[in-house]
Design a protein around this motif. Sequence first.
Motif, short mmCIF file in Angstrom:
data_model
loop_
_atom_site.label_atom_id
_atom_site.label_comp_id
_atom_site.label_asym_id
_atom_site.label_seq_id
_atom_site.Cartn_x
_atom_site.Cartn_y
_atom_site.Cartn_z
N MET A 234 40.16 55.00 34.57
CA MET A 234 39.04 54.59 34.87
C MET A 234 38.82 54.11 36.51
N ASN A 235 37.53 54.05 36.83
CA ASN A 235 37.36 53.55 38.28
C ASN A 235 37.33 52.09 38.30
N GLU A 236 36.96 51.62 39.47
CA GLU A 236 36.74 49.85 39.65
C GLU A 236 35.62 49.57 38.82
N ASN A 237 34.50 50.42 39.05
CA ASN A 237 33.13 50.00 38.48
C ASN A 237 33.24 49.85 36.99
N GLU A 238 34.04 50.78 36.44
CA GLU A 238 34.16 50.88 35.00
C GLU A 238 34.97 49.63 34.44
N LYS A 239 36.07 49.15 35.12
CA LYS A 239 36.62 48.05 34.93
C LYS A 239 35.87 46.95 35.18
N LYS A 240 34.80 46.72 35.87
CA LYS A 240 34.42 45.47 36.19
C LYS A 240 34.29 44.65 35.15
N PRO A 241 33.35 44.98 34.10
CA PRO A 241 32.97 44.18 32.88
C PRO A 241 34.07 43.75 32.23
N TYR A 242 35.32 44.42 32.20
CA TYR A 242 36.26 43.69 31.39
C TYR A 242 37.24 43.01 32.34
N GLU A 243 37.01 43.13 33.65
CA GLU A 243 37.72 41.95 34.80
C GLU A 243 36.84 40.80 34.71
N ALA A 244 35.54 40.87 34.39
CA ALA A 244 34.43 39.75 34.31
C ALA A 244 35.10 38.85 33.10
N LYS A 245 35.29 39.76 31.74
CA LYS A 245 35.64 38.93 30.49
C LYS A 245 36.90 38.14 31.10
N ALA A 246 38.03 38.98 31.37
CA ALA A 246 39.19 38.33 31.81
C ALA A 246 39.13 37.12 32.56
N LYS A 247 38.16 37.19 33.71
CA LYS A 247 38.05 35.99 34.64
C LYS A 247 37.45 34.91 33.74
N ALA A 248 36.54 35.02 33.14
CA ALA A 248 35.91 34.03 32.06
C ALA A 248 36.72 33.50 31.19
N ASP A 249 37.55 34.26 30.66
CA ASP A 249 38.59 33.66 29.50
C ASP A 249 39.72 33.04 30.36
N LYS A 250 40.19 33.55 31.36
CA LYS A 250 41.15 32.51 32.32
C LYS A 250 40.59 31.29 32.57
N GLU A 251 39.31 31.18 32.85
CA GLU A 251 38.82 29.88 33.07
C GLU A 251 38.76 28.94 31.82
N ARG A 252 38.41 29.80 30.60
CA ARG A 252 38.45 29.09 29.45
C ARG A 252 39.82 28.44 28.74
N ALA A 253 40.83 29.43 29.28
CA ALA A 253 42.21 28.98 28.92
C ALA A 253 42.62 27.96 29.71
N ASP A 254 42.33 28.01 31.18
CA ASP A 254 42.99 26.95 31.87
C ASP A 254 42.22 25.67 31.65
N ARG A 255 40.96 25.42 31.26
CA ARG A 255 40.16 24.50 30.98
C ARG A 255 40.65 23.80 29.61
N GLU A 256 41.07 24.72 28.56
CA GLU A 256 41.36 24.23 27.26
C GLU A 256 42.98 23.58 27.37
N ASN A 257 43.84 24.29 28.36
CA ASN A 257 45.06 23.92 28.36
C ASN A 257 45.18 22.51 29.33
N ALA A 258 44.46 22.32 30.29
CA ALA A 258 44.32 21.17 31.06
C ALA A 258 43.77 19.96 29.92
N ASP A 259 42.81 20.26 29.14
CA ASP A 259 42.45 19.16 27.95
C ASP A 259 43.57 18.99 27.02
N TYR A 260 44.24 20.03 26.82
CA TYR A 260 45.50 19.83 25.84
C TYR A 260 46.45 19.23 26.34
N LYS A 261 46.78 19.13 27.83
CA LYS A 261 47.90 18.43 28.34
C LYS A 261 47.53 17.24 28.43
N ALA A 262 46.29 16.97 28.91
CA ALA A 262 45.65 15.65 29.17
C ALA A 262 45.93 14.67 27.80
#
Length: 116
Positions: free
Chosen positions: A69-97
């Motif tokens: 796959m080229n970069e354009n084909e991977k973009k939607p998956y990379e966007a989902k991964a970025k959003a999921d990383k933000e979710r995980a970071d936020r939930e992890n920060a809340d969990y640690k707090a």
Amino acid sequence: MPKVSTKDSKKSTASDAKKRTKKDPNKPKRALSAYMFFVQDYRERIKTENPEATFGDVGKLLGIKWREMNENEKKPYEAKAKADKERADRENADYKAEGKASKKAAKADEESDDDE
């Protein structure tokens, strides 16, 4: 004279399992990678296109498809991964707090018990 094995053969026992700490069921799930989002999306397609493929074969075919796959084909998956990383970071920060807050509360309870 027979050779003596130099390896220390340790077998896991029930007591070893008891020493392991239990996983917290409230701990947030880790973020998925772009590749894992791709796999979720494509696994069924690969399986229907290759019904005779074993589990390992499906994994290999998914890896090949991802690399092709080229970069354009991977973009939607990379966007989902970025959003999921933000979710995980936020939930992890809340969990640690929450963990720190509960530890402080427990420590305060211990200190108030000591004062009496």
